[in-house]
Design an enzyme around this catalytic site. Structure first.
Site, PDB file in Angstrom:
ATOM      1  N   PHE A   7       0.952  -1.187  -0.254  1.00 28.70           N
ATOM      2  CA  PHE A   7      -0.011   0.007   0.023  1.00 28.70           C
ATOM      3  C   PHE A   7       0.814   1.231   0.017  1.00 28.70           C
ATOM      4  CE2 PHE A   7      -2.649  -3.415   1.999  1.00 28.70           C
ATOM      5  CZ  PHE A   7      -3.600  -3.178   1.342  1.00 28.70           C
ATOM      6  N   CYS A   8       0.430   2.142  -0.786  1.00 25.92           N
ATOM      7  CA  CYS A   8       1.113   3.327  -0.704  1.00 25.92           C
ATOM      8  C   CYS A   8      -0.060   4.693  -1.127  1.00 25.92           C
ATOM      9  CB  CYS A   8       2.320   3.792  -1.905  1.00 25.92           C
ATOM     10  SG  CYS A   8       1.564   3.745  -3.362  1.00 25.92           S
ATOM     11  N   ALA A   9       0.550   5.904  -1.157  1.00 26.53           N
ATOM     12  CA  ALA A   9      -0.435   6.796  -1.249  1.00 26.53           C
ATOM     13  C   ALA A   9      -1.623   6.743  -2.481  1.00 26.53           C
ATOM     14  CB  ALA A   9       0.278   8.247  -1.321  1.00 26.53           C
ATOM     15  N   GLY A  11      -0.794   4.050  -4.950  1.00 27.78           N
ATOM     16  CA  GLY A  11      -0.664   2.882  -5.739  1.00 27.78           C
ATOM     17  C   GLY A  11       0.028   2.786  -6.803  1.00 27.78           C
ATOM     18  N   TYR A  39      -3.548   3.181  -0.412  1.00 23.81           N
ATOM     19  CA  TYR A  39      -3.920   3.022   0.934  1.00 23.81           C
ATOM     20  C   TYR A  39      -5.584   3.048   1.040  1.00 23.81           C
ATOM     21  CZ  TYR A  39      -3.928   3.491   6.056  1.00 23.81           C
ATOM     22  OH  TYR A  39      -4.048   3.379   7.560  1.00 23.81           O
TER      23      TYR A  39
END
Length: 100
Positions: A7-9, A11, A39
C-alpha cells in the site's frame, strides 16, 4: 500461496515494486501473490493479506495498521530498498515475517 499486499499513497510507485517482487519470488521458487493498492483500499485488501507492506510515503499510518491487523505482519518498506526497487530484498523481508 501466500498473499502480500503493498500500500502507498496512490498505488502507482508500489506497482513497480510489485513487479520486481513478483519476479524475485518466482526466481526464488516462492508461491506469492503480490499486488499493490492505494492506501484507501486497505480495508478491502488488508484482511486478505498474509503480509502487509507500507510504502515509505505513508509511514505515518504504521501504528494504525498494526493496530487494525494485529495478527498480520506489517512491514514499513525501507526507503533505500524502495528507491532502488530492490524486489528481492523486499521479498526476503516478507518471507522472514511469514516464517516468524
Amino acid at each position: 500461496m501466500k498473499i502480500i499486499r503493498l500500500f502507498c499513497a496512490n498505488g502507482f510507485t508500489t506497482e513497480m515494486m510489485t513487479k520486481k517482487m513478483q519476479q524475485a519470488a518466482e526466481k526464488l521458487g516462492l508461491d506469492y501473490d503480490i499486488k499493490a493498492f492505494p492506501y484507501a483500499k486497505i480495508r478491502d485488501e488488508g484482511p486478505k493479506a498474509d503480509v502487509i507492506l507500507l510504502g515509505p510515503q505513508i509511514r505515518y499510518n504504521l501504528k494504525h495498521v498494526e493496530k487494525d491487523y494485529p495478527t498480520t505482519p506489517v512491514i514499513l518498506m525501507d526507503m533505500r530498498l524502495y528507491a532502488a526497487m530492490d524486489g528481492e530484498a523486499m521479498v526476503k523481508q516478507a518471507q522472514a515475517a511469514l516464517e516468524k
